[in-house]
Motif scaffolding. Sequence first.
Motif, PDB file in Angstrom:
ATOM      1  N   ARG A   1       0.753  -1.280  -0.153  1.00  0.00           N
ATOM      2  CA  ARG A   1       0.028   0.041   0.060  1.00  0.00           C
ATOM      3  C   ARG A   1       0.892   1.217   0.020  1.00  0.00           C
ATOM      4  NH1 ARG A   1      -2.844  -3.580  -1.342  1.00  0.00           N
ATOM      5  NH2 ARG A   1      -4.995  -3.822  -0.324  1.00  0.00           N
TER       6      ARG A   1
ATOM      7  N   LYS B   1       2.071   4.466  -2.015  1.00  0.00           N
ATOM      8  CA  LYS B   1       1.418   5.233  -3.123  1.00  0.00           C
ATOM      9  C   LYS B   1       2.704   6.009  -3.724  1.00  0.00           C
ATOM     10  CE  LYS B   1      -2.340   6.770  -0.524  1.00  0.00           C
ATOM     11  NZ  LYS B   1      -3.655   6.145  -1.317  1.00  0.00           N
TER      12      LYS B   1
ATOM     13  N   ASP C   1      -1.367   3.379  -6.374  1.00  0.00           N
ATOM     14  CA  ASP C   1      -0.817   2.749  -4.990  1.00  0.00           C
ATOM     15  C   ASP C   1      -0.897   0.982  -5.288  1.00  0.00           C
ATOM     16  OD1 ASP C   1      -3.587   1.775  -5.152  1.00  0.00           O
ATOM     17  OD2 ASP C   1      -4.408   2.663  -3.687  1.00  0.00           O
TER      18      ASP C   1
ATOM     19  N   ARG D   1       2.919   1.844   5.211  1.00  0.00           N
ATOM     20  CA  ARG D   1       1.945   2.801   4.551  1.00  0.00           C
ATOM     21  C   ARG D   1       2.904   3.869   4.344  1.00  0.00           C
ATOM     22  NH1 ARG D   1      -0.401  -1.258   4.507  1.00  0.00           N
ATOM     23  NH2 ARG D   1      -2.621  -1.588   4.862  1.00  0.00           N
TER      24      ARG D   1
ATOM     25  N   LEU E   1       4.631   6.572   0.882  1.00  0.00           N
ATOM     26  CA  LEU E   1       4.687   7.398  -0.615  1.00  0.00           C
ATOM     27  C   LEU E   1       6.129   7.171  -1.129  1.00  0.00           C
ATOM     28  CD1 LEU E   1       5.463  10.454  -0.790  1.00  0.00           C
ATOM     29  CD2 LEU E   1       3.105  10.671   0.156  1.00  0.00           C
TER      30      LEU E   1
END
Length: 631
Positions: free
Chosen positions: A298, A300, A310, A323, A325
């Motif tokens: 997960r 992004k 994602d 989690r 990015l």
Amino acid sequence: MTTNTSDSTPKQHVFEADVARLLHMMVHSVYTDKDVFLRELISNGADACEKLRYEAITSPGLLSDDQPARMTVLLDEENLRLVLEDNGIGMSHDEMAEALGTIARSGTRAFMERVEAAKEKEGAQLIGQFGVGFYSAFMVADRVDVISRRAGSDEAWLWSSDGKGSYTVGPADIADAPARGTRIMLHLMEDAKTYTSRWTIERIVKEQSGHVPVPIYIVEKPGAEAVEVTDGSALWTKPKSEITKDEYNDFYRGISGQYDEPAVTVHFRAEGRHEYTALAFVPGSQPFDLFDPDRKGRIKLYVKRVFITDDAELLPRYLRFIRGLIDTSDLPLNVSREMIQESPILAAIRKGLTSRILTSLEKLGENDAEAFIKVWEAFGTVLKEGIYEDYERRAQLMALSRFRSTAGAAGFRSLADYIKDMNQGQTAIYYLAGSNLEQLRSSPQIEGFRARGIEVLLLTDPVDSFWVTNAPDFEGKSFKSVSQGAADLDQIAKPDGAAPTKAETTEDVGNLIAFAKSALGEAVSDVRASDRLTESAVCLVAPEHGPDRQLEKILQGAGRLDAAAKPVLEINPDHALIRAIAGTSVEDAAFREDAVQLLLDQARVLDGDKPENPRAFAERLARVFERALKG
């Protein structure tokens, strides 16, 4: 009406390509989510603002009005319209025809051939090359009008099409055009009415375009005040020293959809051959999808602060709980921003991010053992998948791992702790795998190890049975299951240095073992005196070669093992029950057969199984009770 050209009649152009077929491919092959149209149009607008900023470096007059870059989304539910406007560089007549007619002028067949060729070619950049992003608007609109005015120009132009066969380009009333930039008016289909809902648009903007480099405003209805929904800043672009813990926590909750606080925050910028920024979080609690069979990550992916997907493989699957990015300007794209090409750049990002996260977990383990154990209790099960799957980082993951063992009542132990406390003469790391911790603690198979002060790891996760067979050793010490093969405990010194002694097998017990081999027949592969039992009468172990008892059960349950190997029945020659049975008359063959069959069923029960034939078990037990009562 005042126009900006002597010829005020819009000119119609017939698409050379079969646009209906092309758009069908767009909807069904390129994009999987209709919401993506908004991201694409906002991305185009943000790009236009960036182009203006760069051009203004050499032509400052383009920014003479001193208006900061911005994008506005206007909702018109009554007229079923959605309007997006930017104050970027804008387009001239020729630029508009080029930018919005590229697909059509390519020809459908040629376009598709180029798309397929780009899929096979590393580094192909297709976004913007064919106007694919703009044409995603036809997934929700049955007509699109575009009014654009190039910065510094006194002319404005209108492009209009229903996407079915033709488009028109002509002059627009300068009074109706933006001061500079582009206005896109989507005349929505009936089933796209939800895109006039402020809640829907605000959600999509924040999720997919919340960090583009220009602020985005929403006007809820014509005549209403514009409300800022994103401020054009990206938290991850700020120096770590300028970001507070609360800001990190708020960002984590927004990106993860969870309400806890992150246990670990990893924020860095990689520079050199590949440049990217990473902001990742180890959650404080298990995400709901931690054990999703697809095991998808997960993380992004952003390119120049524009959300791409994602669903890119930016971390190995055993780190799917992370989690966060990645933001890069180097990554090559395929036809859409949802289909990221596998490339050396992506591989470098994956490697760098994985290493940083594991290093951060190592530091947490060294500096805050209590916090690390909380992380391990939440995610240790999936981290151990990496020992099985990731050969390159196997040693690092094994060093990170923590285990319950016979050395402590409730605490966790590392493999380094285990090796440090190994007994003299011990050459293996002993473990026992099962599904229940308390059952493992009371297992007869560890009695002899406990008596000699030998630590046994107690492994309760299904993945444990796989990684211990895949990991050849840790710091030169191999892994050995205490439920498989001979224990060989007489080679290991007791804690006080005295050599252990095996229980003496008397002649009667020897005769009983020989009888048991004959009576049990094909039910077992062997019956032998045990040096691992000190309290229980019997136990089952797996043969020396092949899977141990727990792995065998897992493989059978998954249908990956047709038949289990015949177990070995070990008998404690010093146990009072064994001595009593061995002392019975050899003439009483019926009783001795019932006794050894019951010993085998007892061993099965102690191993977490049930008697193979419950009715026969009950009948034998009844006969033994009757004999005892009569005697």
